[in-house]
Design a protein around this motif. Structure first.
Motif, PDB file in Angstrom:
ATOM      1  N   GLY A  70       0.800  -1.234   0.000  1.00 40.73           N
ATOM      2  CA  GLY A  70       0.000   0.000   0.000  1.00 40.73           C
ATOM      3  C   GLY A  70       0.830   1.279   0.000  1.00 40.73           C
ATOM      4  O   GLY A  70       0.282   2.369   0.184  1.00 40.73           O
ATOM      5  N   LEU A  71       2.143   1.160  -0.186  1.00 41.12           N
ATOM      6  CA  LEU A  71       2.999   2.368  -0.220  1.00 41.12           C
ATOM      7  C   LEU A  71       3.191   2.786  -1.682  1.00 41.12           C
ATOM      8  O   LEU A  71       3.848   2.087  -2.452  1.00 41.12           O
ATOM      9  CB  LEU A  71       4.358   2.095   0.425  1.00 41.12           C
ATOM     10  CG  LEU A  71       5.356   3.260   0.384  1.00 41.12           C
ATOM     11  CD1 LEU A  71       4.881   4.412   1.273  1.00 41.12           C
ATOM     12  CD2 LEU A  71       6.755   2.820   0.825  1.00 41.12           C
ATOM     13  N   ARG A  72       2.613   3.918  -2.037  1.00 42.31           N
ATOM     14  CA  ARG A  72       2.718   4.375  -3.435  1.00 42.31           C
ATOM     15  C   ARG A  72       3.936   5.255  -3.614  1.00 42.31           C
ATOM     16  O   ARG A  72       4.249   6.077  -2.765  1.00 42.31           O
ATOM     17  CB  ARG A  72       1.450   5.162  -3.798  1.00 42.31           C
ATOM     18  CG  ARG A  72       1.030   4.868  -5.206  1.00 42.31           C
ATOM     19  CD  ARG A  72      -0.165   5.655  -5.604  1.00 42.31           C
ATOM     20  NE  ARG A  72       0.230   6.437  -6.769  1.00 42.31           N
ATOM     21  CZ  ARG A  72      -0.300   7.557  -7.133  1.00 42.31           C
ATOM     22  NH1 ARG A  72      -1.252   8.101  -6.430  1.00 42.31           N
ATOM     23  NH2 ARG A  72       0.120   8.172  -8.200  1.00 42.31           N
ATOM     24  N   ARG A  73       4.620   5.055  -4.724  1.00 42.20           N
ATOM     25  CA  ARG A  73       5.775   5.896  -5.054  1.00 42.20           C
ATOM     26  C   ARG A  73       5.397   6.709  -6.289  1.00 42.20           C
ATOM     27  O   ARG A  73       5.063   6.146  -7.336  1.00 42.20           O
ATOM     28  CB  ARG A  73       6.961   4.975  -5.356  1.00 42.20           C
ATOM     29  CG  ARG A  73       8.282   5.674  -5.356  1.00 42.20           C
ATOM     30  CD  ARG A  73       9.380   4.668  -5.718  1.00 42.20           C
ATOM     31  NE  ARG A  73      10.651   5.332  -5.660  1.00 42.20           N
ATOM     32  CZ  ARG A  73      11.409   5.399  -4.589  1.00 42.20           C
ATOM     33  NH1 ARG A  73      11.042   4.808  -3.478  1.00 42.20           N
ATOM     34  NH2 ARG A  73      12.547   6.049  -4.620  1.00 42.20           N
ATOM     35  N   VAL A  74       5.403   8.034  -6.188  1.00 45.73           N
ATOM     36  CA  VAL A  74       4.951   8.887  -7.291  1.00 45.73           C
ATOM     37  C   VAL A  74       6.156   9.355  -8.104  1.00 45.73           C
ATOM     38  O   VAL A  74       7.054  10.038  -7.573  1.00 45.73           O
ATOM     39  CB  VAL A  74       4.185  10.122  -6.749  1.00 45.73           C
ATOM     40  CG1 VAL A  74       3.751  11.039  -7.892  1.00 45.73           C
ATOM     41  CG2 VAL A  74       2.987   9.684  -5.928  1.00 45.73           C
ATOM     42  N   GLU A  75       6.175   8.964  -9.375  1.00 39.85           N
ATOM     43  CA  GLU A  75       7.264   9.410 -10.265  1.00 39.85           C
ATOM     44  C   GLU A  75       7.189  10.927 -10.406  1.00 39.85           C
ATOM     45  O   GLU A  75       6.107  11.494 -10.510  1.00 39.85           O
ATOM     46  CB  GLU A  75       7.118   8.759 -11.647  1.00 39.85           C
ATOM     47  CG  GLU A  75       7.390   7.257 -11.668  1.00 39.85           C
ATOM     48  CD  GLU A  75       8.683   6.862 -10.962  1.00 39.85           C
ATOM     49  OE1 GLU A  75       9.712   7.521 -11.177  1.00 39.85           O
ATOM     50  OE2 GLU A  75       8.651   5.888 -10.173  1.00 39.85           O
ATOM     51  N   ASN A  76       8.319  11.580 -10.397  1.00 42.65           N
ATOM     52  CA  ASN A  76       8.411  13.041 -10.479  1.00 42.65           C
ATOM     53  C   ASN A  76       7.712  13.755  -9.318  1.00 42.65           C
ATOM     54  O   ASN A  76       7.354  14.930  -9.441  1.00 42.65           O
ATOM     55  CB  ASN A  76       7.840  13.583 -11.799  1.00 42.65           C
ATOM     56  CG  ASN A  76       8.545  12.972 -12.987  1.00 42.65           C
ATOM     57  OD1 ASN A  76       9.771  12.824 -12.968  1.00 42.65           O
ATOM     58  ND2 ASN A  76       7.789  12.593 -14.006  1.00 42.65           N
ATOM     59  N   GLY A  77       7.489  13.042  -8.237  1.00 40.86           N
ATOM     60  CA  GLY A  77       6.860  13.671  -7.063  1.00 40.86           C
ATOM     61  C   GLY A  77       7.881  13.881  -5.957  1.00 40.86           C
ATOM     62  O   GLY A  77       8.903  13.183  -5.903  1.00 40.86           O
ATOM     63  N   LYS A  78       7.580  14.827  -5.075  1.00 40.50           N
ATOM     64  CA  LYS A  78       8.466  15.080  -3.927  1.00 40.50           C
ATOM     65  C   LYS A  78       7.829  14.536  -2.661  1.00 40.50           C
ATOM     66  O   LYS A  78       6.625  14.716  -2.431  1.00 40.50           O
ATOM     67  CB  LYS A  78       8.670  16.600  -3.743  1.00 40.50           C
ATOM     68  CG  LYS A  78       9.812  17.169  -4.579  1.00 40.50           C
ATOM     69  CD  LYS A  78      10.036  18.638  -4.243  1.00 40.50           C
ATOM     70  CE  LYS A  78      10.891  18.795  -2.993  1.00 40.50           C
ATOM     71  NZ  LYS A  78      11.114  20.211  -2.634  1.00 40.50           N
ATOM     72  N   SER A  79       8.624  13.884  -1.848  1.00 38.38           N
ATOM     73  CA  SER A  79       8.111  13.309  -0.596  1.00 38.38           C
ATOM     74  C   SER A  79       7.694  14.410   0.379  1.00 38.38           C
ATOM     75  O   SER A  79       8.181  15.538   0.310  1.00 38.38           O
ATOM     76  CB  SER A  79       9.199  12.458   0.065  1.00 38.38           C
ATOM     77  OG  SER A  79       9.567  11.406  -0.789  1.00 38.38           O
ATOM     78  N   PHE A  80       6.795  14.038   1.283  1.00 40.95           N
ATOM     79  CA  PHE A  80       6.414  14.915   2.403  1.00 40.95           C
ATOM     80  C   PHE A  80       7.692  15.238   3.189  1.00 40.95           C
ATOM     81  O   PHE A  80       8.472  14.346   3.513  1.00 40.95           O
ATOM     82  CB  PHE A  80       5.421  14.137   3.286  1.00 40.95           C
ATOM     83  CG  PHE A  80       4.841  14.867   4.465  1.00 40.95           C
ATOM     84  CD1 PHE A  80       5.637  15.374   5.484  1.00 40.95           C
ATOM     85  CD2 PHE A  80       3.467  15.021   4.585  1.00 40.95           C
ATOM     86  CE1 PHE A  80       5.081  16.013   6.578  1.00 40.95           C
ATOM     87  CE2 PHE A  80       2.893  15.669   5.684  1.00 40.95           C
ATOM     88  CZ  PHE A  80       3.716  16.156   6.684  1.00 40.95           C
ATOM     89  N   ARG A  81       7.879  16.521   3.494  1.00 46.60           N
ATOM     90  CA  ARG A  81       9.028  16.920   4.303  1.00 46.60           C
ATOM     91  C   ARG A  81       8.545  17.723   5.493  1.00 46.60           C
ATOM     92  O   ARG A  81       7.668  18.578   5.370  1.00 46.60           O
ATOM     93  CB  ARG A  81      10.009  17.774   3.485  1.00 46.60           C
ATOM     94  CG  ARG A  81      10.941  16.954   2.631  1.00 46.60           C
ATOM     95  CD  ARG A  81      11.938  17.886   1.927  1.00 46.60           C
ATOM     96  NE  ARG A  81      13.075  17.155   1.420  1.00 46.60           N
ATOM     97  CZ  ARG A  81      13.047  16.350   0.357  1.00 46.60           C
ATOM     98  NH1 ARG A  81      11.908  16.140  -0.284  1.00 46.60           N
ATOM     99  NH2 ARG A  81      14.148  15.734  -0.057  1.00 46.60           N
ATOM    100  N   TRP A  82       9.137  17.419   6.633  1.00 44.25           N
ATOM    101  CA  TRP A  82       8.747  18.126   7.865  1.00 44.25           C
ATOM    102  C   TRP A  82      10.013  18.493   8.635  1.00 44.25           C
ATOM    103  O   TRP A  82      10.996  17.738   8.627  1.00 44.25           O
ATOM    104  CB  TRP A  82       7.846  17.215   8.712  1.00 44.25           C
ATOM    105  CG  TRP A  82       7.514  17.775  10.055  1.00 44.25           C
ATOM    106  CD1 TRP A  82       6.540  18.672  10.351  1.00 44.25           C
ATOM    107  CD2 TRP A  82       8.175  17.476  11.295  1.00 44.25           C
ATOM    108  NE1 TRP A  82       6.549  18.945  11.692  1.00 44.25           N
ATOM    109  CE2 TRP A  82       7.535  18.231  12.289  1.00 44.25           C
ATOM    110  CE3 TRP A  82       9.245  16.651  11.654  1.00 44.25           C
ATOM    111  CZ2 TRP A  82       7.926  18.191  13.637  1.00 44.25           C
ATOM    112  CZ3 TRP A  82       9.631  16.606  12.983  1.00 44.25           C
ATOM    113  CH2 TRP A  82       8.975  17.367  13.962  1.00 44.25           C
ATOM    114  N   GLY A  83       9.974  19.680   9.243  1.00 46.17           N
ATOM    115  CA  GLY A  83      11.111  20.099  10.076  1.00 46.17           C
ATOM    116  C   GLY A  83      10.623  20.581  11.423  1.00 46.17           C
ATOM    117  O   GLY A  83       9.600  21.276  11.518  1.00 46.17           O
ATOM    118  N   GLY A  84      11.337  20.210  12.475  1.00 45.32           N
ATOM    119  CA  GLY A  84      10.958  20.643  13.821  1.00 45.32           C
ATOM    120  C   GLY A  84      12.181  20.953  14.670  1.00 45.32           C
ATOM    121  O   GLY A  84      13.264  20.409  14.435  1.00 45.32           O
TER     122      GLY A  84
END
Ligand code: AMP
Length: 301
Positions: A70-84
């Motif tokens: 169920g983990l989709r990998r999107v071509e030309n997509g950017k992953s969720f990024r979080w900073g704390g």
């Protein structure tokens, strides 16, 4: 029994008083799935990443036995990024950035093999995605849901619809206050119970967690840790350990729920000892059991 986890799989940048790490493996779904994997062999993850997501991070999830159909990998997509960034005493965390990226256009479609999973954990994610999963699940026995300030502020209407449909809502103390406008946590829990869930679990960081229903109250202590490296993901590990244990015994009685909260606390305590899920790589079942027994002794009087 198996657990279905919906949540984010992310690249995190974390600043603590002592250290800074960039683009490490993170995400609510990632932490919860790995935590649940300590108790149940069948952990099914639903999430999305971009094509910038390192293969070795996916491999780490596989090493923990997490099913990634169920983990989709999107071509030309950017992953969720979080900073704390954490304050000196770790009690305050400022979010530096939240870049949803591929999550924005994600419409999860449950693989056939996931649909009948009975134990479902909806970790932090857009509430509409949480609803999508509820609607596609054909045989839920227990639906546990987490949320956070970001979704309470940004997607309140959809979140209220999700909350109506879940059995247990897990959130932290400041989120319970934000959601209800009530500063007393017991009153806040009862206000949430009026809107659908039969149980509310409120996490209080280094002060443990409480569970409230119409007819019960339980307070789980926190594990007394002296060395904190990074609290990121502790809440997700608590919830993942919690539902993983419940699924492994196939029971949701009050006494099993209480034990599950202690096992969740134990997995969260290991998580805090290092960045990302580094500590989980070496945790043994003896270590888990020892901390469980220690917490049992702490709460005994
Ligand atoms: P916690 O410390 O339990 O709040 O979890 C932190 C993890 O949740 C980090 O790995 C983040 O990448 C992820 N995260 C941060 N913000 C969000 C959000 N708005 N929705 C879903 N996941 C998030």
């Amino acid at each position: 029994m198996g657990v279905l986890v919906l949540g984010t799989v992310t690249l995190d940048t974390v600043e603590t008083p002592q250290n800074r790490v960039e683009d490490v493996l993170g995400g609510s779904g990632m932490y919860a799935a790995v935590a649940a994997s300590f108790f149940d062999d069948t952990i099914r993850l639903v999430s999305v990443v971009g094509d910038d997501f390192p293969q070795n991070y996916t491999d780490i999830l596989k090493q923990h036995g997490v099913d990634l159909e169920g983990l989709r990998r999107v071509e030309n997509g950017k992953s969720f990024r979080w900073g704390g960034r954490y304050s000196k005493d770790f009690n305050v965390r400022d979010t530096l950035f939240t870049e949803l990226n591929v999550v924005l256009d994600f419409h999860p479609i449950l693989p056939e093999s996931y649909k009948e999973t009975q134990y479902i954990f909806l970790a932090n994610d857009p509430p509409q995605l949480q609803l999508d999963i509820i609607e596609q699940s054909t045989n839920p026995k227990l639906i546990v849901c987490d949320t956070m300030d970001f979704w309470i502020n940004e997607e309140r209407e959809a979140l209220d619809k999700t909350i109506e449909k879940v059995d247990i809502l897990i959130l932290n103390d400041s989120e319970a206050r934000l959601l209800t406008g009530e500063s007393n946590l017991i009153k806040a829990a009862h206000l949430i119970l009026n809107n659908g869930p039969e149980r509310v679990i409120i996490k209080k960081g280094e002060h443990g967690a409480i569970s409230v229903t119409d007819s019960s109250f339980f307070s789980a202590p926190a594990y007394p840790l002296t060395d904190v490296a990074d609290p990121t993901g502790a809440g997700d590990c608590f919830a993942g350990g919690f539902i993983g244990y419940l699924a492994s015994v196939g029971d949701t009685s009050e006494s099993t729920i209480r034990k599950a909260m202690i096992y969740g606390t134990v997995i969260a305590s290991f998580n805090i000892e290092d960045f990302t899920i580094n500590r989980h790589k070496t945790v043994t079942s003896d270590e888990i059991e020892n901390r469980y027994q220690e917490l049992k002794a702490i709460a005994n009087f």
